[in-house]
Scaffold this motif. Structure first.
Motif, PDB file in Angstrom:
ATOM      1  N   ILE A 336       0.857  -1.180   0.000  1.00  0.00           N
ATOM      2  CA  ILE A 336       0.000   0.000   0.000  1.00  0.00           C
ATOM      3  C   ILE A 336       0.893   1.229   0.000  1.00  0.00           C
ATOM      4  N   GLU A 337       0.334   2.363  -0.331  1.00  0.00           N
ATOM      5  CA  GLU A 337       1.112   3.599  -0.350  1.00  0.00           C
ATOM      6  C   GLU A 337       1.669   3.897   1.047  1.00  0.00           C
ATOM      7  N   GLY A 338       2.993   4.104   1.122  1.00  0.00           N
ATOM      8  CA  GLY A 338       3.623   4.427   2.395  1.00  0.00           C
ATOM      9  C   GLY A 338       4.337   3.268   3.056  1.00  0.00           C
ATOM     10  N   ILE A 339       4.121   2.028   2.575  1.00  0.00           N
ATOM     11  CA  ILE A 339       4.782   0.850   3.135  1.00  0.00           C
ATOM     12  C   ILE A 339       5.567   0.152   2.036  1.00  0.00           C
ATOM     13  N   VAL A 340       6.833  -0.187   2.323  1.00  0.00           N
ATOM     14  CA  VAL A 340       7.715  -0.811   1.344  1.00  0.00           C
ATOM     15  C   VAL A 340       8.415  -2.002   1.991  1.00  0.00           C
ATOM     16  N   LEU A 341       8.368  -3.149   1.310  1.00  0.00           N
ATOM     17  CA  LEU A 341       9.065  -4.359   1.739  1.00  0.00           C
ATOM     18  C   LEU A 341      10.143  -4.675   0.705  1.00  0.00           C
ATOM     19  N   LYS A 342      11.354  -5.006   1.186  1.00  0.00           N
ATOM     20  CA  LYS A 342      12.465  -5.270   0.267  1.00  0.00           C
ATOM     21  C   LYS A 342      13.248  -6.498   0.716  1.00  0.00           C
ATOM     22  N   ILE A 343      13.774  -7.203  -0.256  1.00  0.00           N
ATOM     23  CA  ILE A 343      14.736  -8.272   0.012  1.00  0.00           C
ATOM     24  C   ILE A 343      15.765  -8.238  -1.105  1.00  0.00           C
ATOM     25  N   GLU A 344      17.030  -8.438  -0.778  1.00  0.00           N
ATOM     26  CA  GLU A 344      18.062  -8.372  -1.808  1.00  0.00           C
ATOM     27  C   GLU A 344      19.225  -9.287  -1.490  1.00  0.00           C
ATOM     28  N   TYR A 345      19.919  -9.667  -2.548  1.00  0.00           N
ATOM     29  CA  TYR A 345      21.161 -10.429  -2.416  1.00  0.00           C
ATOM     30  C   TYR A 345      22.264  -9.635  -3.093  1.00  0.00           C
ATOM     31  N   ARG A 346      23.390  -9.529  -2.402  1.00  0.00           N
ATOM     32  CA  ARG A 346      24.515  -8.718  -2.875  1.00  0.00           C
ATOM     33  C   ARG A 346      25.780  -9.553  -2.878  1.00  0.00           C
ATOM     34  N   ASP A 347      26.540  -9.504  -3.981  1.00  0.00           N
ATOM     35  CA  ASP A 347      27.854 -10.138  -4.008  1.00  0.00           C
ATOM     36  C   ASP A 347      28.757  -9.322  -4.923  1.00  0.00           C
ATOM     37  N   GLY A 348      29.990  -9.793  -5.107  1.00  0.00           N
ATOM     38  CA  GLY A 348      30.899  -9.030  -5.952  1.00  0.00           C
ATOM     39  C   GLY A 348      32.318  -9.511  -5.820  1.00  0.00           C
ATOM     40  N   ASN A 349      33.246  -8.687  -6.282  1.00  0.00           N
ATOM     41  CA  ASN A 349      34.675  -8.970  -6.215  1.00  0.00           C
ATOM     42  C   ASN A 349      35.371  -7.866  -5.425  1.00  0.00           C
ATOM     43  N   HIS A 350      36.257  -8.268  -4.509  1.00  0.00           N
ATOM     44  CA  HIS A 350      36.979  -7.326  -3.645  1.00  0.00           C
ATOM     45  C   HIS A 350      35.997  -6.408  -2.902  1.00  0.00           C
ATOM     46  N   ASN A 351      34.896  -6.986  -2.457  1.00  0.00           N
ATOM     47  CA  ASN A 351      33.830  -6.199  -1.817  1.00  0.00           C
ATOM     48  C   ASN A 351      33.687  -6.450  -0.327  1.00  0.00           C
ATOM     49  N   LEU A 352      34.512  -7.335   0.251  1.00  0.00           N
ATOM     50  CA  LEU A 352      34.334  -7.723   1.648  1.00  0.00           C
ATOM     51  C   LEU A 352      34.441  -6.525   2.591  1.00  0.00           C
ATOM     52  N   LEU A 353      35.365  -5.607   2.356  1.00  0.00           N
ATOM     53  CA  LEU A 353      35.575  -4.504   3.280  1.00  0.00           C
ATOM     54  C   LEU A 353      34.473  -3.450   3.191  1.00  0.00           C
ATOM     55  N   LEU A 354      33.917  -3.229   1.994  1.00  0.00           N
ATOM     56  CA  LEU A 354      33.032  -2.087   1.788  1.00  0.00           C
ATOM     57  C   LEU A 354      31.560  -2.457   1.618  1.00  0.00           C
ATOM     58  N   ALA A 355      31.263  -3.657   1.106  1.00  0.00           N
ATOM     59  CA  ALA A 355      29.877  -4.086   0.898  1.00  0.00           C
ATOM     60  C   ALA A 355      29.857  -5.610   0.820  1.00  0.00           C
ATOM     61  N   PRO A 356      30.014  -6.290   1.960  1.00  0.00           N
ATOM     62  CA  PRO A 356      30.188  -7.741   1.946  1.00  0.00           C
ATOM     63  C   PRO A 356      28.995  -8.497   1.385  1.00  0.00           C
ATOM     64  N   THR A 357      29.291  -9.656   0.822  1.00  0.00           N
ATOM     65  CA  THR A 357      28.286 -10.522   0.203  1.00  0.00           C
ATOM     66  C   THR A 357      27.279 -11.009   1.237  1.00  0.00           C
ATOM     67  N   GLY A 358      26.007 -11.076   0.841  1.00  0.00           N
ATOM     68  CA  GLY A 358      25.002 -11.623   1.739  1.00  0.00           C
ATOM     69  C   GLY A 358      23.594 -11.182   1.418  1.00  0.00           C
ATOM     70  N   TRP A 359      22.687 -11.556   2.319  1.00  0.00           N
ATOM     71  CA  TRP A 359      21.264 -11.257   2.185  1.00  0.00           C
ATOM     72  C   TRP A 359      20.875 -10.081   3.082  1.00  0.00           C
ATOM     73  N   LEU A 360      19.953  -9.259   2.577  1.00  0.00           N
ATOM     74  CA  LEU A 360      19.422  -8.144   3.343  1.00  0.00           C
ATOM     75  C   LEU A 360      17.911  -8.083   3.114  1.00  0.00           C
ATOM     76  N   ALA A 361      17.192  -7.657   4.137  1.00  0.00           N
ATOM     77  CA  ALA A 361      15.742  -7.495   4.009  1.00  0.00           C
ATOM     78  C   ALA A 361      15.308  -6.322   4.897  1.00  0.00           C
ATOM     79  N   SER A 362      14.217  -5.658   4.504  1.00  0.00           N
ATOM     80  CA  SER A 362      13.740  -4.540   5.311  1.00  0.00           C
ATOM     81  C   SER A 362      12.239  -4.355   5.131  1.00  0.00           C
ATOM     82  N   ALA A 363      11.636  -3.780   6.160  1.00  0.00           N
ATOM     83  CA  ALA A 363      10.243  -3.323   6.117  1.00  0.00           C
ATOM     84  C   ALA A 363      10.269  -1.862   6.548  1.00  0.00           C
TER      85      ALA A 363
END
Length: 367
Positions: A336-363
């Protein structure tokens, strides 16, 4: 300028702005029945609670996050609880305040973590001279690219933030800004021009983290001492395409040096898919390595309020000195307007220090 005068100026500006708002409400209360003055307009989630008799609007947002990324324990937290107050002061002045409680509740593994912070995220007063020229005085978001101006969780497509939108410059500025929209060849041109003097006019005690993604092991902070710069954004083809450019000259507190930053950003909306992107390049007067990088993101509507987000970014940082590539796949759902649900998976190369690989979710909720 000694520290006592700086402190006086900092808190004096805040007191003046709040005093203007209080005076506006007092005048409104004196001009009519108190009960009618505080009669709210019909409320819509995401639009704030508005009191027409006083010109006051109260809103904000909150988000609850889950993280399971490389190198740290599974964590849950309330990342932000922000309160917005907007106060009309006559026909041309407007006061805006954002008070942010960052990480008021955090649990990492089976341990509660106490890293809560309360700060003045934004505090400024606007003067609307005419449709083309407006002035802003106080603490505001630095006008570089699109992401930094709409960084609140309910307003962004993903939970994680691209490195190019935070790593090279301070997220906030304190000083004065002129902004507006001009007609150019039948299209709109938005502009922002600002001067920062955070060294003498700091409002609040927050530190602008260069790396904001959960799980990062780097704690570099970018805070302006002084800065001048601006941004332009040109709208084309009935606003389906927007192209922007940014330029800043500034000095940071740490690492102490003078820098010049240039940036480009765009947003392109089609019938089936949207594209956005930003890129920056930063040089310094010292022998510090240049920073550069950017991202390209697609937003694909799947069904009604479901969206698939794909992002690729590459960033060359100077501290630490490395090149990171990061790939993000996310689902964004707005039930509904005003509520946002998110889920994401992030990975990469040479990313451990700045944006490590893994799952994230938010409401997140915008209220």
């Amino acid at each position: 300028m000694n520290r006592y005068l700086c402190r006086f100026l900092r808190y004096g500006v805040a007191a003046l702005l709040f005093g203007l708002a209080h005076a506006s409400v007092a005048v409104a209360a004196d001009s009519g029945n108190a009960s009618s003055v505080w009669q709210p307009a019909p409320y819509t989630l995401g639009q704030g609670l508005y009191f027409p008799g006083t010109g006051l609007r109260i809103g904000g947002y909150a988000d609850f996050n889950f993280y399971d990324v490389q190198g740290t324990k599974t964590s849950y937290n309330v990342h932000d609880f922000s309160l917005f107050l907007t106060q009309d002061i006559g026909a041309q002045w407007q006061l805006f305040t954002e008070i942010d409680a960052a990480n008021p509740v955090t649990s990492r593994g089976r341990t509660d973590v106490d890293d809560a912070e309360l700060d003045v995220e934004r505090l400024y007063v606007d003067y609307h001279a005419n449709p083309y020229v407006n002035f802003r005085f106080g603490k505001f978001l630095t006008p570089v690219g699109e992401w930094n101006l709409v960084h609140a969780d309910p307003l962004t497509w993903t939970i994680s933030r691209p490195l190019s939108t935070s790593a090279a410059f301070a997220l906030h500025a304190t000083g004065a800004m002129m902004f507006g929209t001009l007609p150019v060849h039948g299209n709109d041109l938005d502009y922002w021009v600002f001067a920062d003097d955070t060294k003498n006019l700091r409002i609040g005690d927050d530190q602008d983290n260069a790396y904001t993604n959960f799980g990062t092991t780097e704690t570099l902070q970018n805070n302006f001492r002084q800065a001048v710069g601006g941004r332009v954004l040109y709208h084309l083809f009935g606003d389906s395409l927007s192209v922007g450019a940014s330029a800043l000259s500034y000095e940071l507190e740490s690492p102490r040096d003078k820098y010049f930053l240039s940036g480009l950003d765009f947003s392109w909306t089609t019938h089936y898919i949207d594209f956005t992107g930003e890129a920056i390049y930063r040089s310094s007067t010292d022998r510090r390595p240049d920073e550069r990088g950017g991202f390209v993101q697609t937003e694909i509507p799947l069904w009604r309020r479901f969206y698939l987000i794909e992002r690729y970014e590459r960033y060359r940082s100077s501290t630490p000195e490395q090149t990171s590539t990061i790939r993000t796949t996310a689902i964004n759902f707005k039930p509904i307007e005003g509520i946002v649900l998110k889920i994401e998976y992030r990975d990469g190369n040479h990313n451990l220090l700045l944006a490590p690989t893994g799952w994230l979710a938010s409401a997140a909720i915008l209220f």
